[in-house]
Design an enzyme around this catalytic site. Structure first.
Site, short mmCIF file in Angstrom:
data_model
loop_
_atom_site.label_atom_id
_atom_site.label_comp_id
_atom_site.label_asym_id
_atom_site.label_seq_id
_atom_site.Cartn_x
_atom_site.Cartn_y
_atom_site.Cartn_z
N PRO A 2 77.65 51.73 -23.21
CA PRO A 2 77.30 50.64 -23.51
C PRO A 2 77.57 49.61 -22.34
CG PRO A 2 77.58 51.87 -25.52
CD PRO A 2 78.65 52.05 -24.44
N GLU A 3 76.33 48.39 -22.02
CA GLU A 3 77.25 47.50 -20.89
C GLU A 3 76.88 45.91 -21.39
OE1 GLU A 3 78.43 48.17 -18.55
OE2 GLU A 3 78.93 49.76 -17.97
N HIS A 100 81.10 61.81 -36.62
CA HIS A 100 81.44 60.58 -35.63
C HIS A 100 81.20 58.98 -36.38
CE1 HIS A 100 82.25 63.78 -33.26
NE2 HIS A 100 80.88 64.46 -33.42
N ARG A 119 83.18 60.35 -28.55
CA ARG A 119 84.05 60.03 -27.83
C ARG A 119 85.55 59.16 -28.57
NH1 ARG A 119 81.48 60.21 -22.07
NH2 ARG A 119 80.12 61.51 -22.64
N LYS A 161 86.72 38.60 1.78
CA LYS A 161 86.68 40.46 1.49
C LYS A 161 85.78 40.86 2.10
CE LYS A 161 88.13 38.39 -3.19
NZ LYS A 161 89.58 38.95 -3.18
#
Length: 280
Positions: A2-3, A100, A119, A161
């Protein structure tokens, strides 16, 4: 994983059901998450009220108001991270837990905040009293949808950079929330080759990139996030932004803009797809 859009979608989905509600019970079925569930979680939550939910990067912040706290005055804050496969959903008292389903926060209204994580890479933990001193939050860059994030910020940080612009954009100290999917999509929208050195991108192109990041993330939030594997919102609904992806996951297919074959490369140990015709 999930972002930011998925976490923001979760926050918006669960907030109406639990904000302002008194916690009546806490059930911990599996305490062994990435960070062990605090031993005092139930002790501190039961009898307290849940404040207005917030988000910092991919962390959900849940203020807790003790019984003697003034309205709006948080006595503590829970920091919740969904890890690789976690989700926070709303259930009702009496809904049987699934495999879960590790943590339930039960409210007086009959709604249950239920944490599901196959997980177990996520966690729930107490945030440091001073958020600036919390090592998980202290070094994060600006929120991408805030005024603090713009082309000038990117241009200033990128000078000299040599790192490629895509991993530079994905650095949480540069900006939070520009994960692999959304960085790829934003770079496509801005027409920037992900391999280009960050220090060799002009101010004008960084202006375009910052706007693209905001547009991509705002669209993803509106669409409920991106469904990859098993992400679902607070109501258990999948996200639909995946249907709008221009490059991510489409290597070998024609570019939707120019028709060139999309290429996949590896940058910063992450797969990256781009259009060699549109992105320079």
């Amino acid at each position: 994983m999930p972002e930011l859009p998925e976490v923001e979608t979760t926050r918006r989905g669960i907030a109406p059901y639990i904000e302002g509600q008194e916690v009546t019970e806490v059930l911990v079925r599996q305490p062994r998450l990435r960070v062990p569930v605090p031993d005092d979680l139930a002790e501190r939550l039961v009898g307290a009220r849940i404040g207005v939910l917030m988000r910092r990067a991919k962390y959900l912040q849940i203020p807790i108001q003790a019984g003697d706290a003034l309205e709006g005055d948080a006595s503590a804050t829970l920091l919740w991270h969904l890890g690789m496969s976690g989700s926070l959903r709303i259930a009702r008292v009496g809904d049987l837990p699934k495999k879960h389903d590790h943590v339930d926060v039960v409210t007086a209204s009959g709604y249950v905040l239920r944490y599901h994580d196959p997980r177990r890479f996520g966690f729930v933990d107490w945030q440091a009293a001073d958020a600036a001193q919390d090592k998980r939050l202290a070094h994060l860059g600006p929120e991408p949808l805030s005024d603090a994030f713009n082309g000038k910020w990117l241009y200033t940080l990128s000078r000299n950079k040599r790192v490629a612009v895509k991993p530079f954009l994905m650095d949480n100290q540069v900006v939070v929330g520009a994960g692999n999917i959304y960085a790829a999509e934003a770079l496509f929208m801005a027409g920037i080759d992900p391999r280009r050195a960050a220090g060799r991108v002009s101010r004008a192109r960084y202006d375009a990139l910052a706007l693209a990041v905001k547009e991509v993330l705002a669209a993803a939030i509106t669409q409920g996030g991106t469904t990859l594997r098993d992400f679902v919102s607070g109501q258990g609904e999948p996200g639909y932004f995946a249907q709008r992806l221009n490059v991510y996951g489409r290597h070998g297919q024609p570019c939707l803009r120019c028709g060139a074959e999309l290429r996949r490369i590896t940058l910063g140990q992450r797969a990256s797809v781009f259009c060699p015709g549109c992105q320079r």
